[in-house]
Design a protein around this motif. Structure first.
Motif, PDB file in Angstrom:
ATOM      1  N   VAL A  37       9.963  10.228  -5.626  1.00 47.25           N
ATOM      2  CA  VAL A  37       9.552   8.832  -5.829  1.00 47.25           C
ATOM      3  C   VAL A  37       9.058   8.278  -4.502  1.00 47.25           C
ATOM      4  O   VAL A  37       9.763   8.322  -3.486  1.00 47.25           O
ATOM      5  N   ALA A  38       7.849   7.754  -4.508  1.00 45.84           N
ATOM      6  CA  ALA A  38       7.246   7.175  -3.308  1.00 45.84           C
ATOM      7  C   ALA A  38       7.678   5.728  -3.133  1.00 45.84           C
ATOM      8  O   ALA A  38       8.101   5.062  -4.076  1.00 45.84           O
ATOM      9  N   ASN A  39       7.518   5.259  -1.920  1.00 44.76           N
ATOM     10  CA  ASN A  39       7.755   3.867  -1.573  1.00 44.76           C
ATOM     11  C   ASN A  39       6.666   3.451  -0.600  1.00 44.76           C
ATOM     12  O   ASN A  39       6.241   4.242   0.236  1.00 44.76           O
ATOM     13  N   CYS A  40       6.209   2.214  -0.726  1.00 49.39           N
ATOM     14  CA  CYS A  40       5.193   1.686   0.179  1.00 49.39           C
ATOM     15  C   CYS A  40       5.600   0.305   0.646  1.00 49.39           C
ATOM     16  O   CYS A  40       6.331  -0.411  -0.040  1.00 49.39           O
ATOM     17  N   GLY A  41       5.092  -0.071   1.796  1.00 49.45           N
ATOM     18  CA  GLY A  41       5.166  -1.434   2.293  1.00 49.45           C
ATOM     19  C   GLY A  41       3.764  -1.852   2.685  1.00 49.45           C
ATOM     20  O   GLY A  41       3.036  -1.059   3.281  1.00 49.45           O
ATOM     21  N   TYR A  42       3.380  -3.058   2.334  1.00 48.25           N
ATOM     22  CA  TYR A  42       2.016  -3.531   2.552  1.00 48.25           C
ATOM     23  C   TYR A  42       2.014  -4.833   3.347  1.00 48.25           C
ATOM     24  O   TYR A  42       2.894  -5.669   3.161  1.00 48.25           O
ATOM     25  N   ILE A  43       1.002  -5.010   4.177  1.00 42.16           N
ATOM     26  CA  ILE A  43       0.744  -6.283   4.857  1.00 42.16           C
ATOM     27  C   ILE A  43      -0.751  -6.529   4.774  1.00 42.16           C
ATOM     28  O   ILE A  43      -1.556  -5.642   5.058  1.00 42.16           O
ATOM     29  N   THR A  44      -1.104  -7.746   4.386  1.00 42.53           N
ATOM     30  CA  THR A  44      -2.504  -8.158   4.352  1.00 42.53           C
ATOM     31  C   THR A  44      -2.683  -9.324   5.311  1.00 42.53           C
ATOM     32  O   THR A  44      -1.863 -10.250   5.317  1.00 42.53           O
ATOM     33  N   ALA A  45      -3.734  -9.299   6.102  1.00 42.20           N
ATOM     34  CA  ALA A  45      -4.020 -10.396   7.021  1.00 42.20           C
ATOM     35  C   ALA A  45      -4.267 -11.678   6.224  1.00 42.20           C
ATOM     36  O   ALA A  45      -4.877 -11.638   5.148  1.00 42.20           O
ATOM     37  N   ALA A  46      -3.799 -12.790   6.748  1.00 42.49           N
ATOM     38  CA  ALA A  46      -3.937 -14.082   6.049  1.00 42.49           C
ATOM     39  C   ALA A  46      -5.401 -14.381   5.711  1.00 42.49           C
ATOM     40  O   ALA A  46      -5.703 -14.852   4.615  1.00 42.49           O
ATOM     41  N   GLU A  47      -6.300 -14.079   6.615  1.00 43.09           N
ATOM     42  CA  GLU A  47      -7.722 -14.370   6.366  1.00 43.09           C
ATOM     43  C   GLU A  47      -8.347 -13.456   5.314  1.00 43.09           C
ATOM     44  O   GLU A  47      -9.449 -13.712   4.844  1.00 43.09           O
ATOM     45  N   ASN A  82       6.620 -14.688  -3.510  1.00 42.01           N
ATOM     46  CA  ASN A  82       5.292 -14.142  -3.238  1.00 42.01           C
ATOM     47  C   ASN A  82       4.637 -13.858  -4.592  1.00 42.01           C
ATOM     48  O   ASN A  82       4.453 -12.718  -5.005  1.00 42.01           O
ATOM     49  N   GLU A  83       4.309 -14.938  -5.273  1.00 43.41           N
ATOM     50  CA  GLU A  83       3.834 -14.852  -6.655  1.00 43.41           C
ATOM     51  C   GLU A  83       2.553 -14.051  -6.798  1.00 43.41           C
ATOM     52  O   GLU A  83       2.363 -13.364  -7.801  1.00 43.41           O
ATOM     53  N   ARG A  84       1.666 -14.122  -5.810  1.00 34.89           N
ATOM     54  CA  ARG A  84       0.428 -13.332  -5.875  1.00 34.89           C
ATOM     55  C   ARG A  84       0.738 -11.846  -5.896  1.00 34.89           C
ATOM     56  O   ARG A  84       0.146 -11.085  -6.654  1.00 34.89           O
ATOM     57  N   ALA A  85       1.672 -11.430  -5.047  1.00 35.44           N
ATOM     58  CA  ALA A  85       2.032 -10.010  -4.996  1.00 35.44           C
ATOM     59  C   ALA A  85       2.706  -9.580  -6.295  1.00 35.44           C
ATOM     60  O   ALA A  85       2.370  -8.522  -6.846  1.00 35.44           O
ATOM     61  N   VAL A  86       3.637 -10.379  -6.788  1.00 35.00           N
ATOM     62  CA  VAL A  86       4.323 -10.032  -8.037  1.00 35.00           C
ATOM     63  C   VAL A  86       3.305  -9.876  -9.162  1.00 35.00           C
ATOM     64  O   VAL A  86       3.325  -8.890  -9.905  1.00 35.00           O
ATOM     65  N   ARG A  87       2.388 -10.830  -9.268  1.00 37.93           N
ATOM     66  CA  ARG A  87       1.357 -10.775 -10.315  1.00 37.93           C
ATOM     67  C   ARG A  87       0.472  -9.537 -10.150  1.00 37.93           C
ATOM     68  O   ARG A  87       0.180  -8.834 -11.117  1.00 37.93           O
ATOM     69  N   LEU A  88       0.068  -9.245  -8.912  1.00 37.54           N
ATOM     70  CA  LEU A  88      -0.781  -8.080  -8.654  1.00 37.54           C
ATOM     71  C   LEU A  88      -0.076  -6.785  -9.028  1.00 37.54           C
ATOM     72  O   LEU A  88      -0.637  -5.937  -9.721  1.00 37.54           O
ATOM     73  N   TRP A  89       1.168  -6.621  -8.590  1.00 37.70           N
ATOM     74  CA  TRP A  89       1.883  -5.386  -8.903  1.00 37.70           C
ATOM     75  C   TRP A  89       2.047  -5.217 -10.409  1.00 37.70           C
ATOM     76  O   TRP A  89       1.900  -4.113 -10.931  1.00 37.70           O
TER      77      TRP A  89
END
Length: 118
Positions: A37-47, A82-89
């Motif tokens: 099972v893989a795991n990831c962590g993501y960061i996106t720049a605010a801009e 982090n509603e955007r992330a939850v919705r995206l996932w």
């Protein structure tokens, strides 16, 4: 920095014209019997918000994980505010399998507790 770029993970960046818009790491979520099972962590720049960078990185990570032999992916913690992330996932097929109330002390939303308050 070593957490993000350790020997036990692959790290990727999304960039445009030499500017980093986001990054993620990909690793086994556990050792032994859970190492498939893989795991990831993501960061996106605010801009870069709203440009599809996070979605592109997640899709890339799913493809890379398959190529690396992983059979599933699990996110251990996605902060519910982090509603955007939850919705995206969820749009990408992930399901919420549980919640941890009061597990994250958000700097401007929700309750902030001192250890002595527990």
């Amino acid at each position: 920095m070593s957490y993000w770029t350790g020997e036990d993970r692959a790290t990727f960046v999304a960039e445009e014209d030499g500017k980093i818009l986001g990054t993620y790491y990909l690793r086994a979520n556990q050792l032994g019997g859970g190492s498939h099972v893989a795991n990831c962590g993501y960061i996106t720049a605010a801009e870069a918000a709203g440009r599809g960078i996070a979605g592109s990185m997640c899709e890339h990570s799913l493809k890379r994980a398959r190529k690396m032999g992983f059979r599933a992916m699990q996110f251990n913690l996605v902060v519910s505010t982090n509603e955007r992330a939850v919705r995206l996932w969820q749009q990408l097929g992930f399901e919420i399998v549980g919640t941890l109330p009061k597990a994250f002390a958000h700097p401007s939303r929700g309750e902030r507790r001192r250890p002595s308050d527990v």
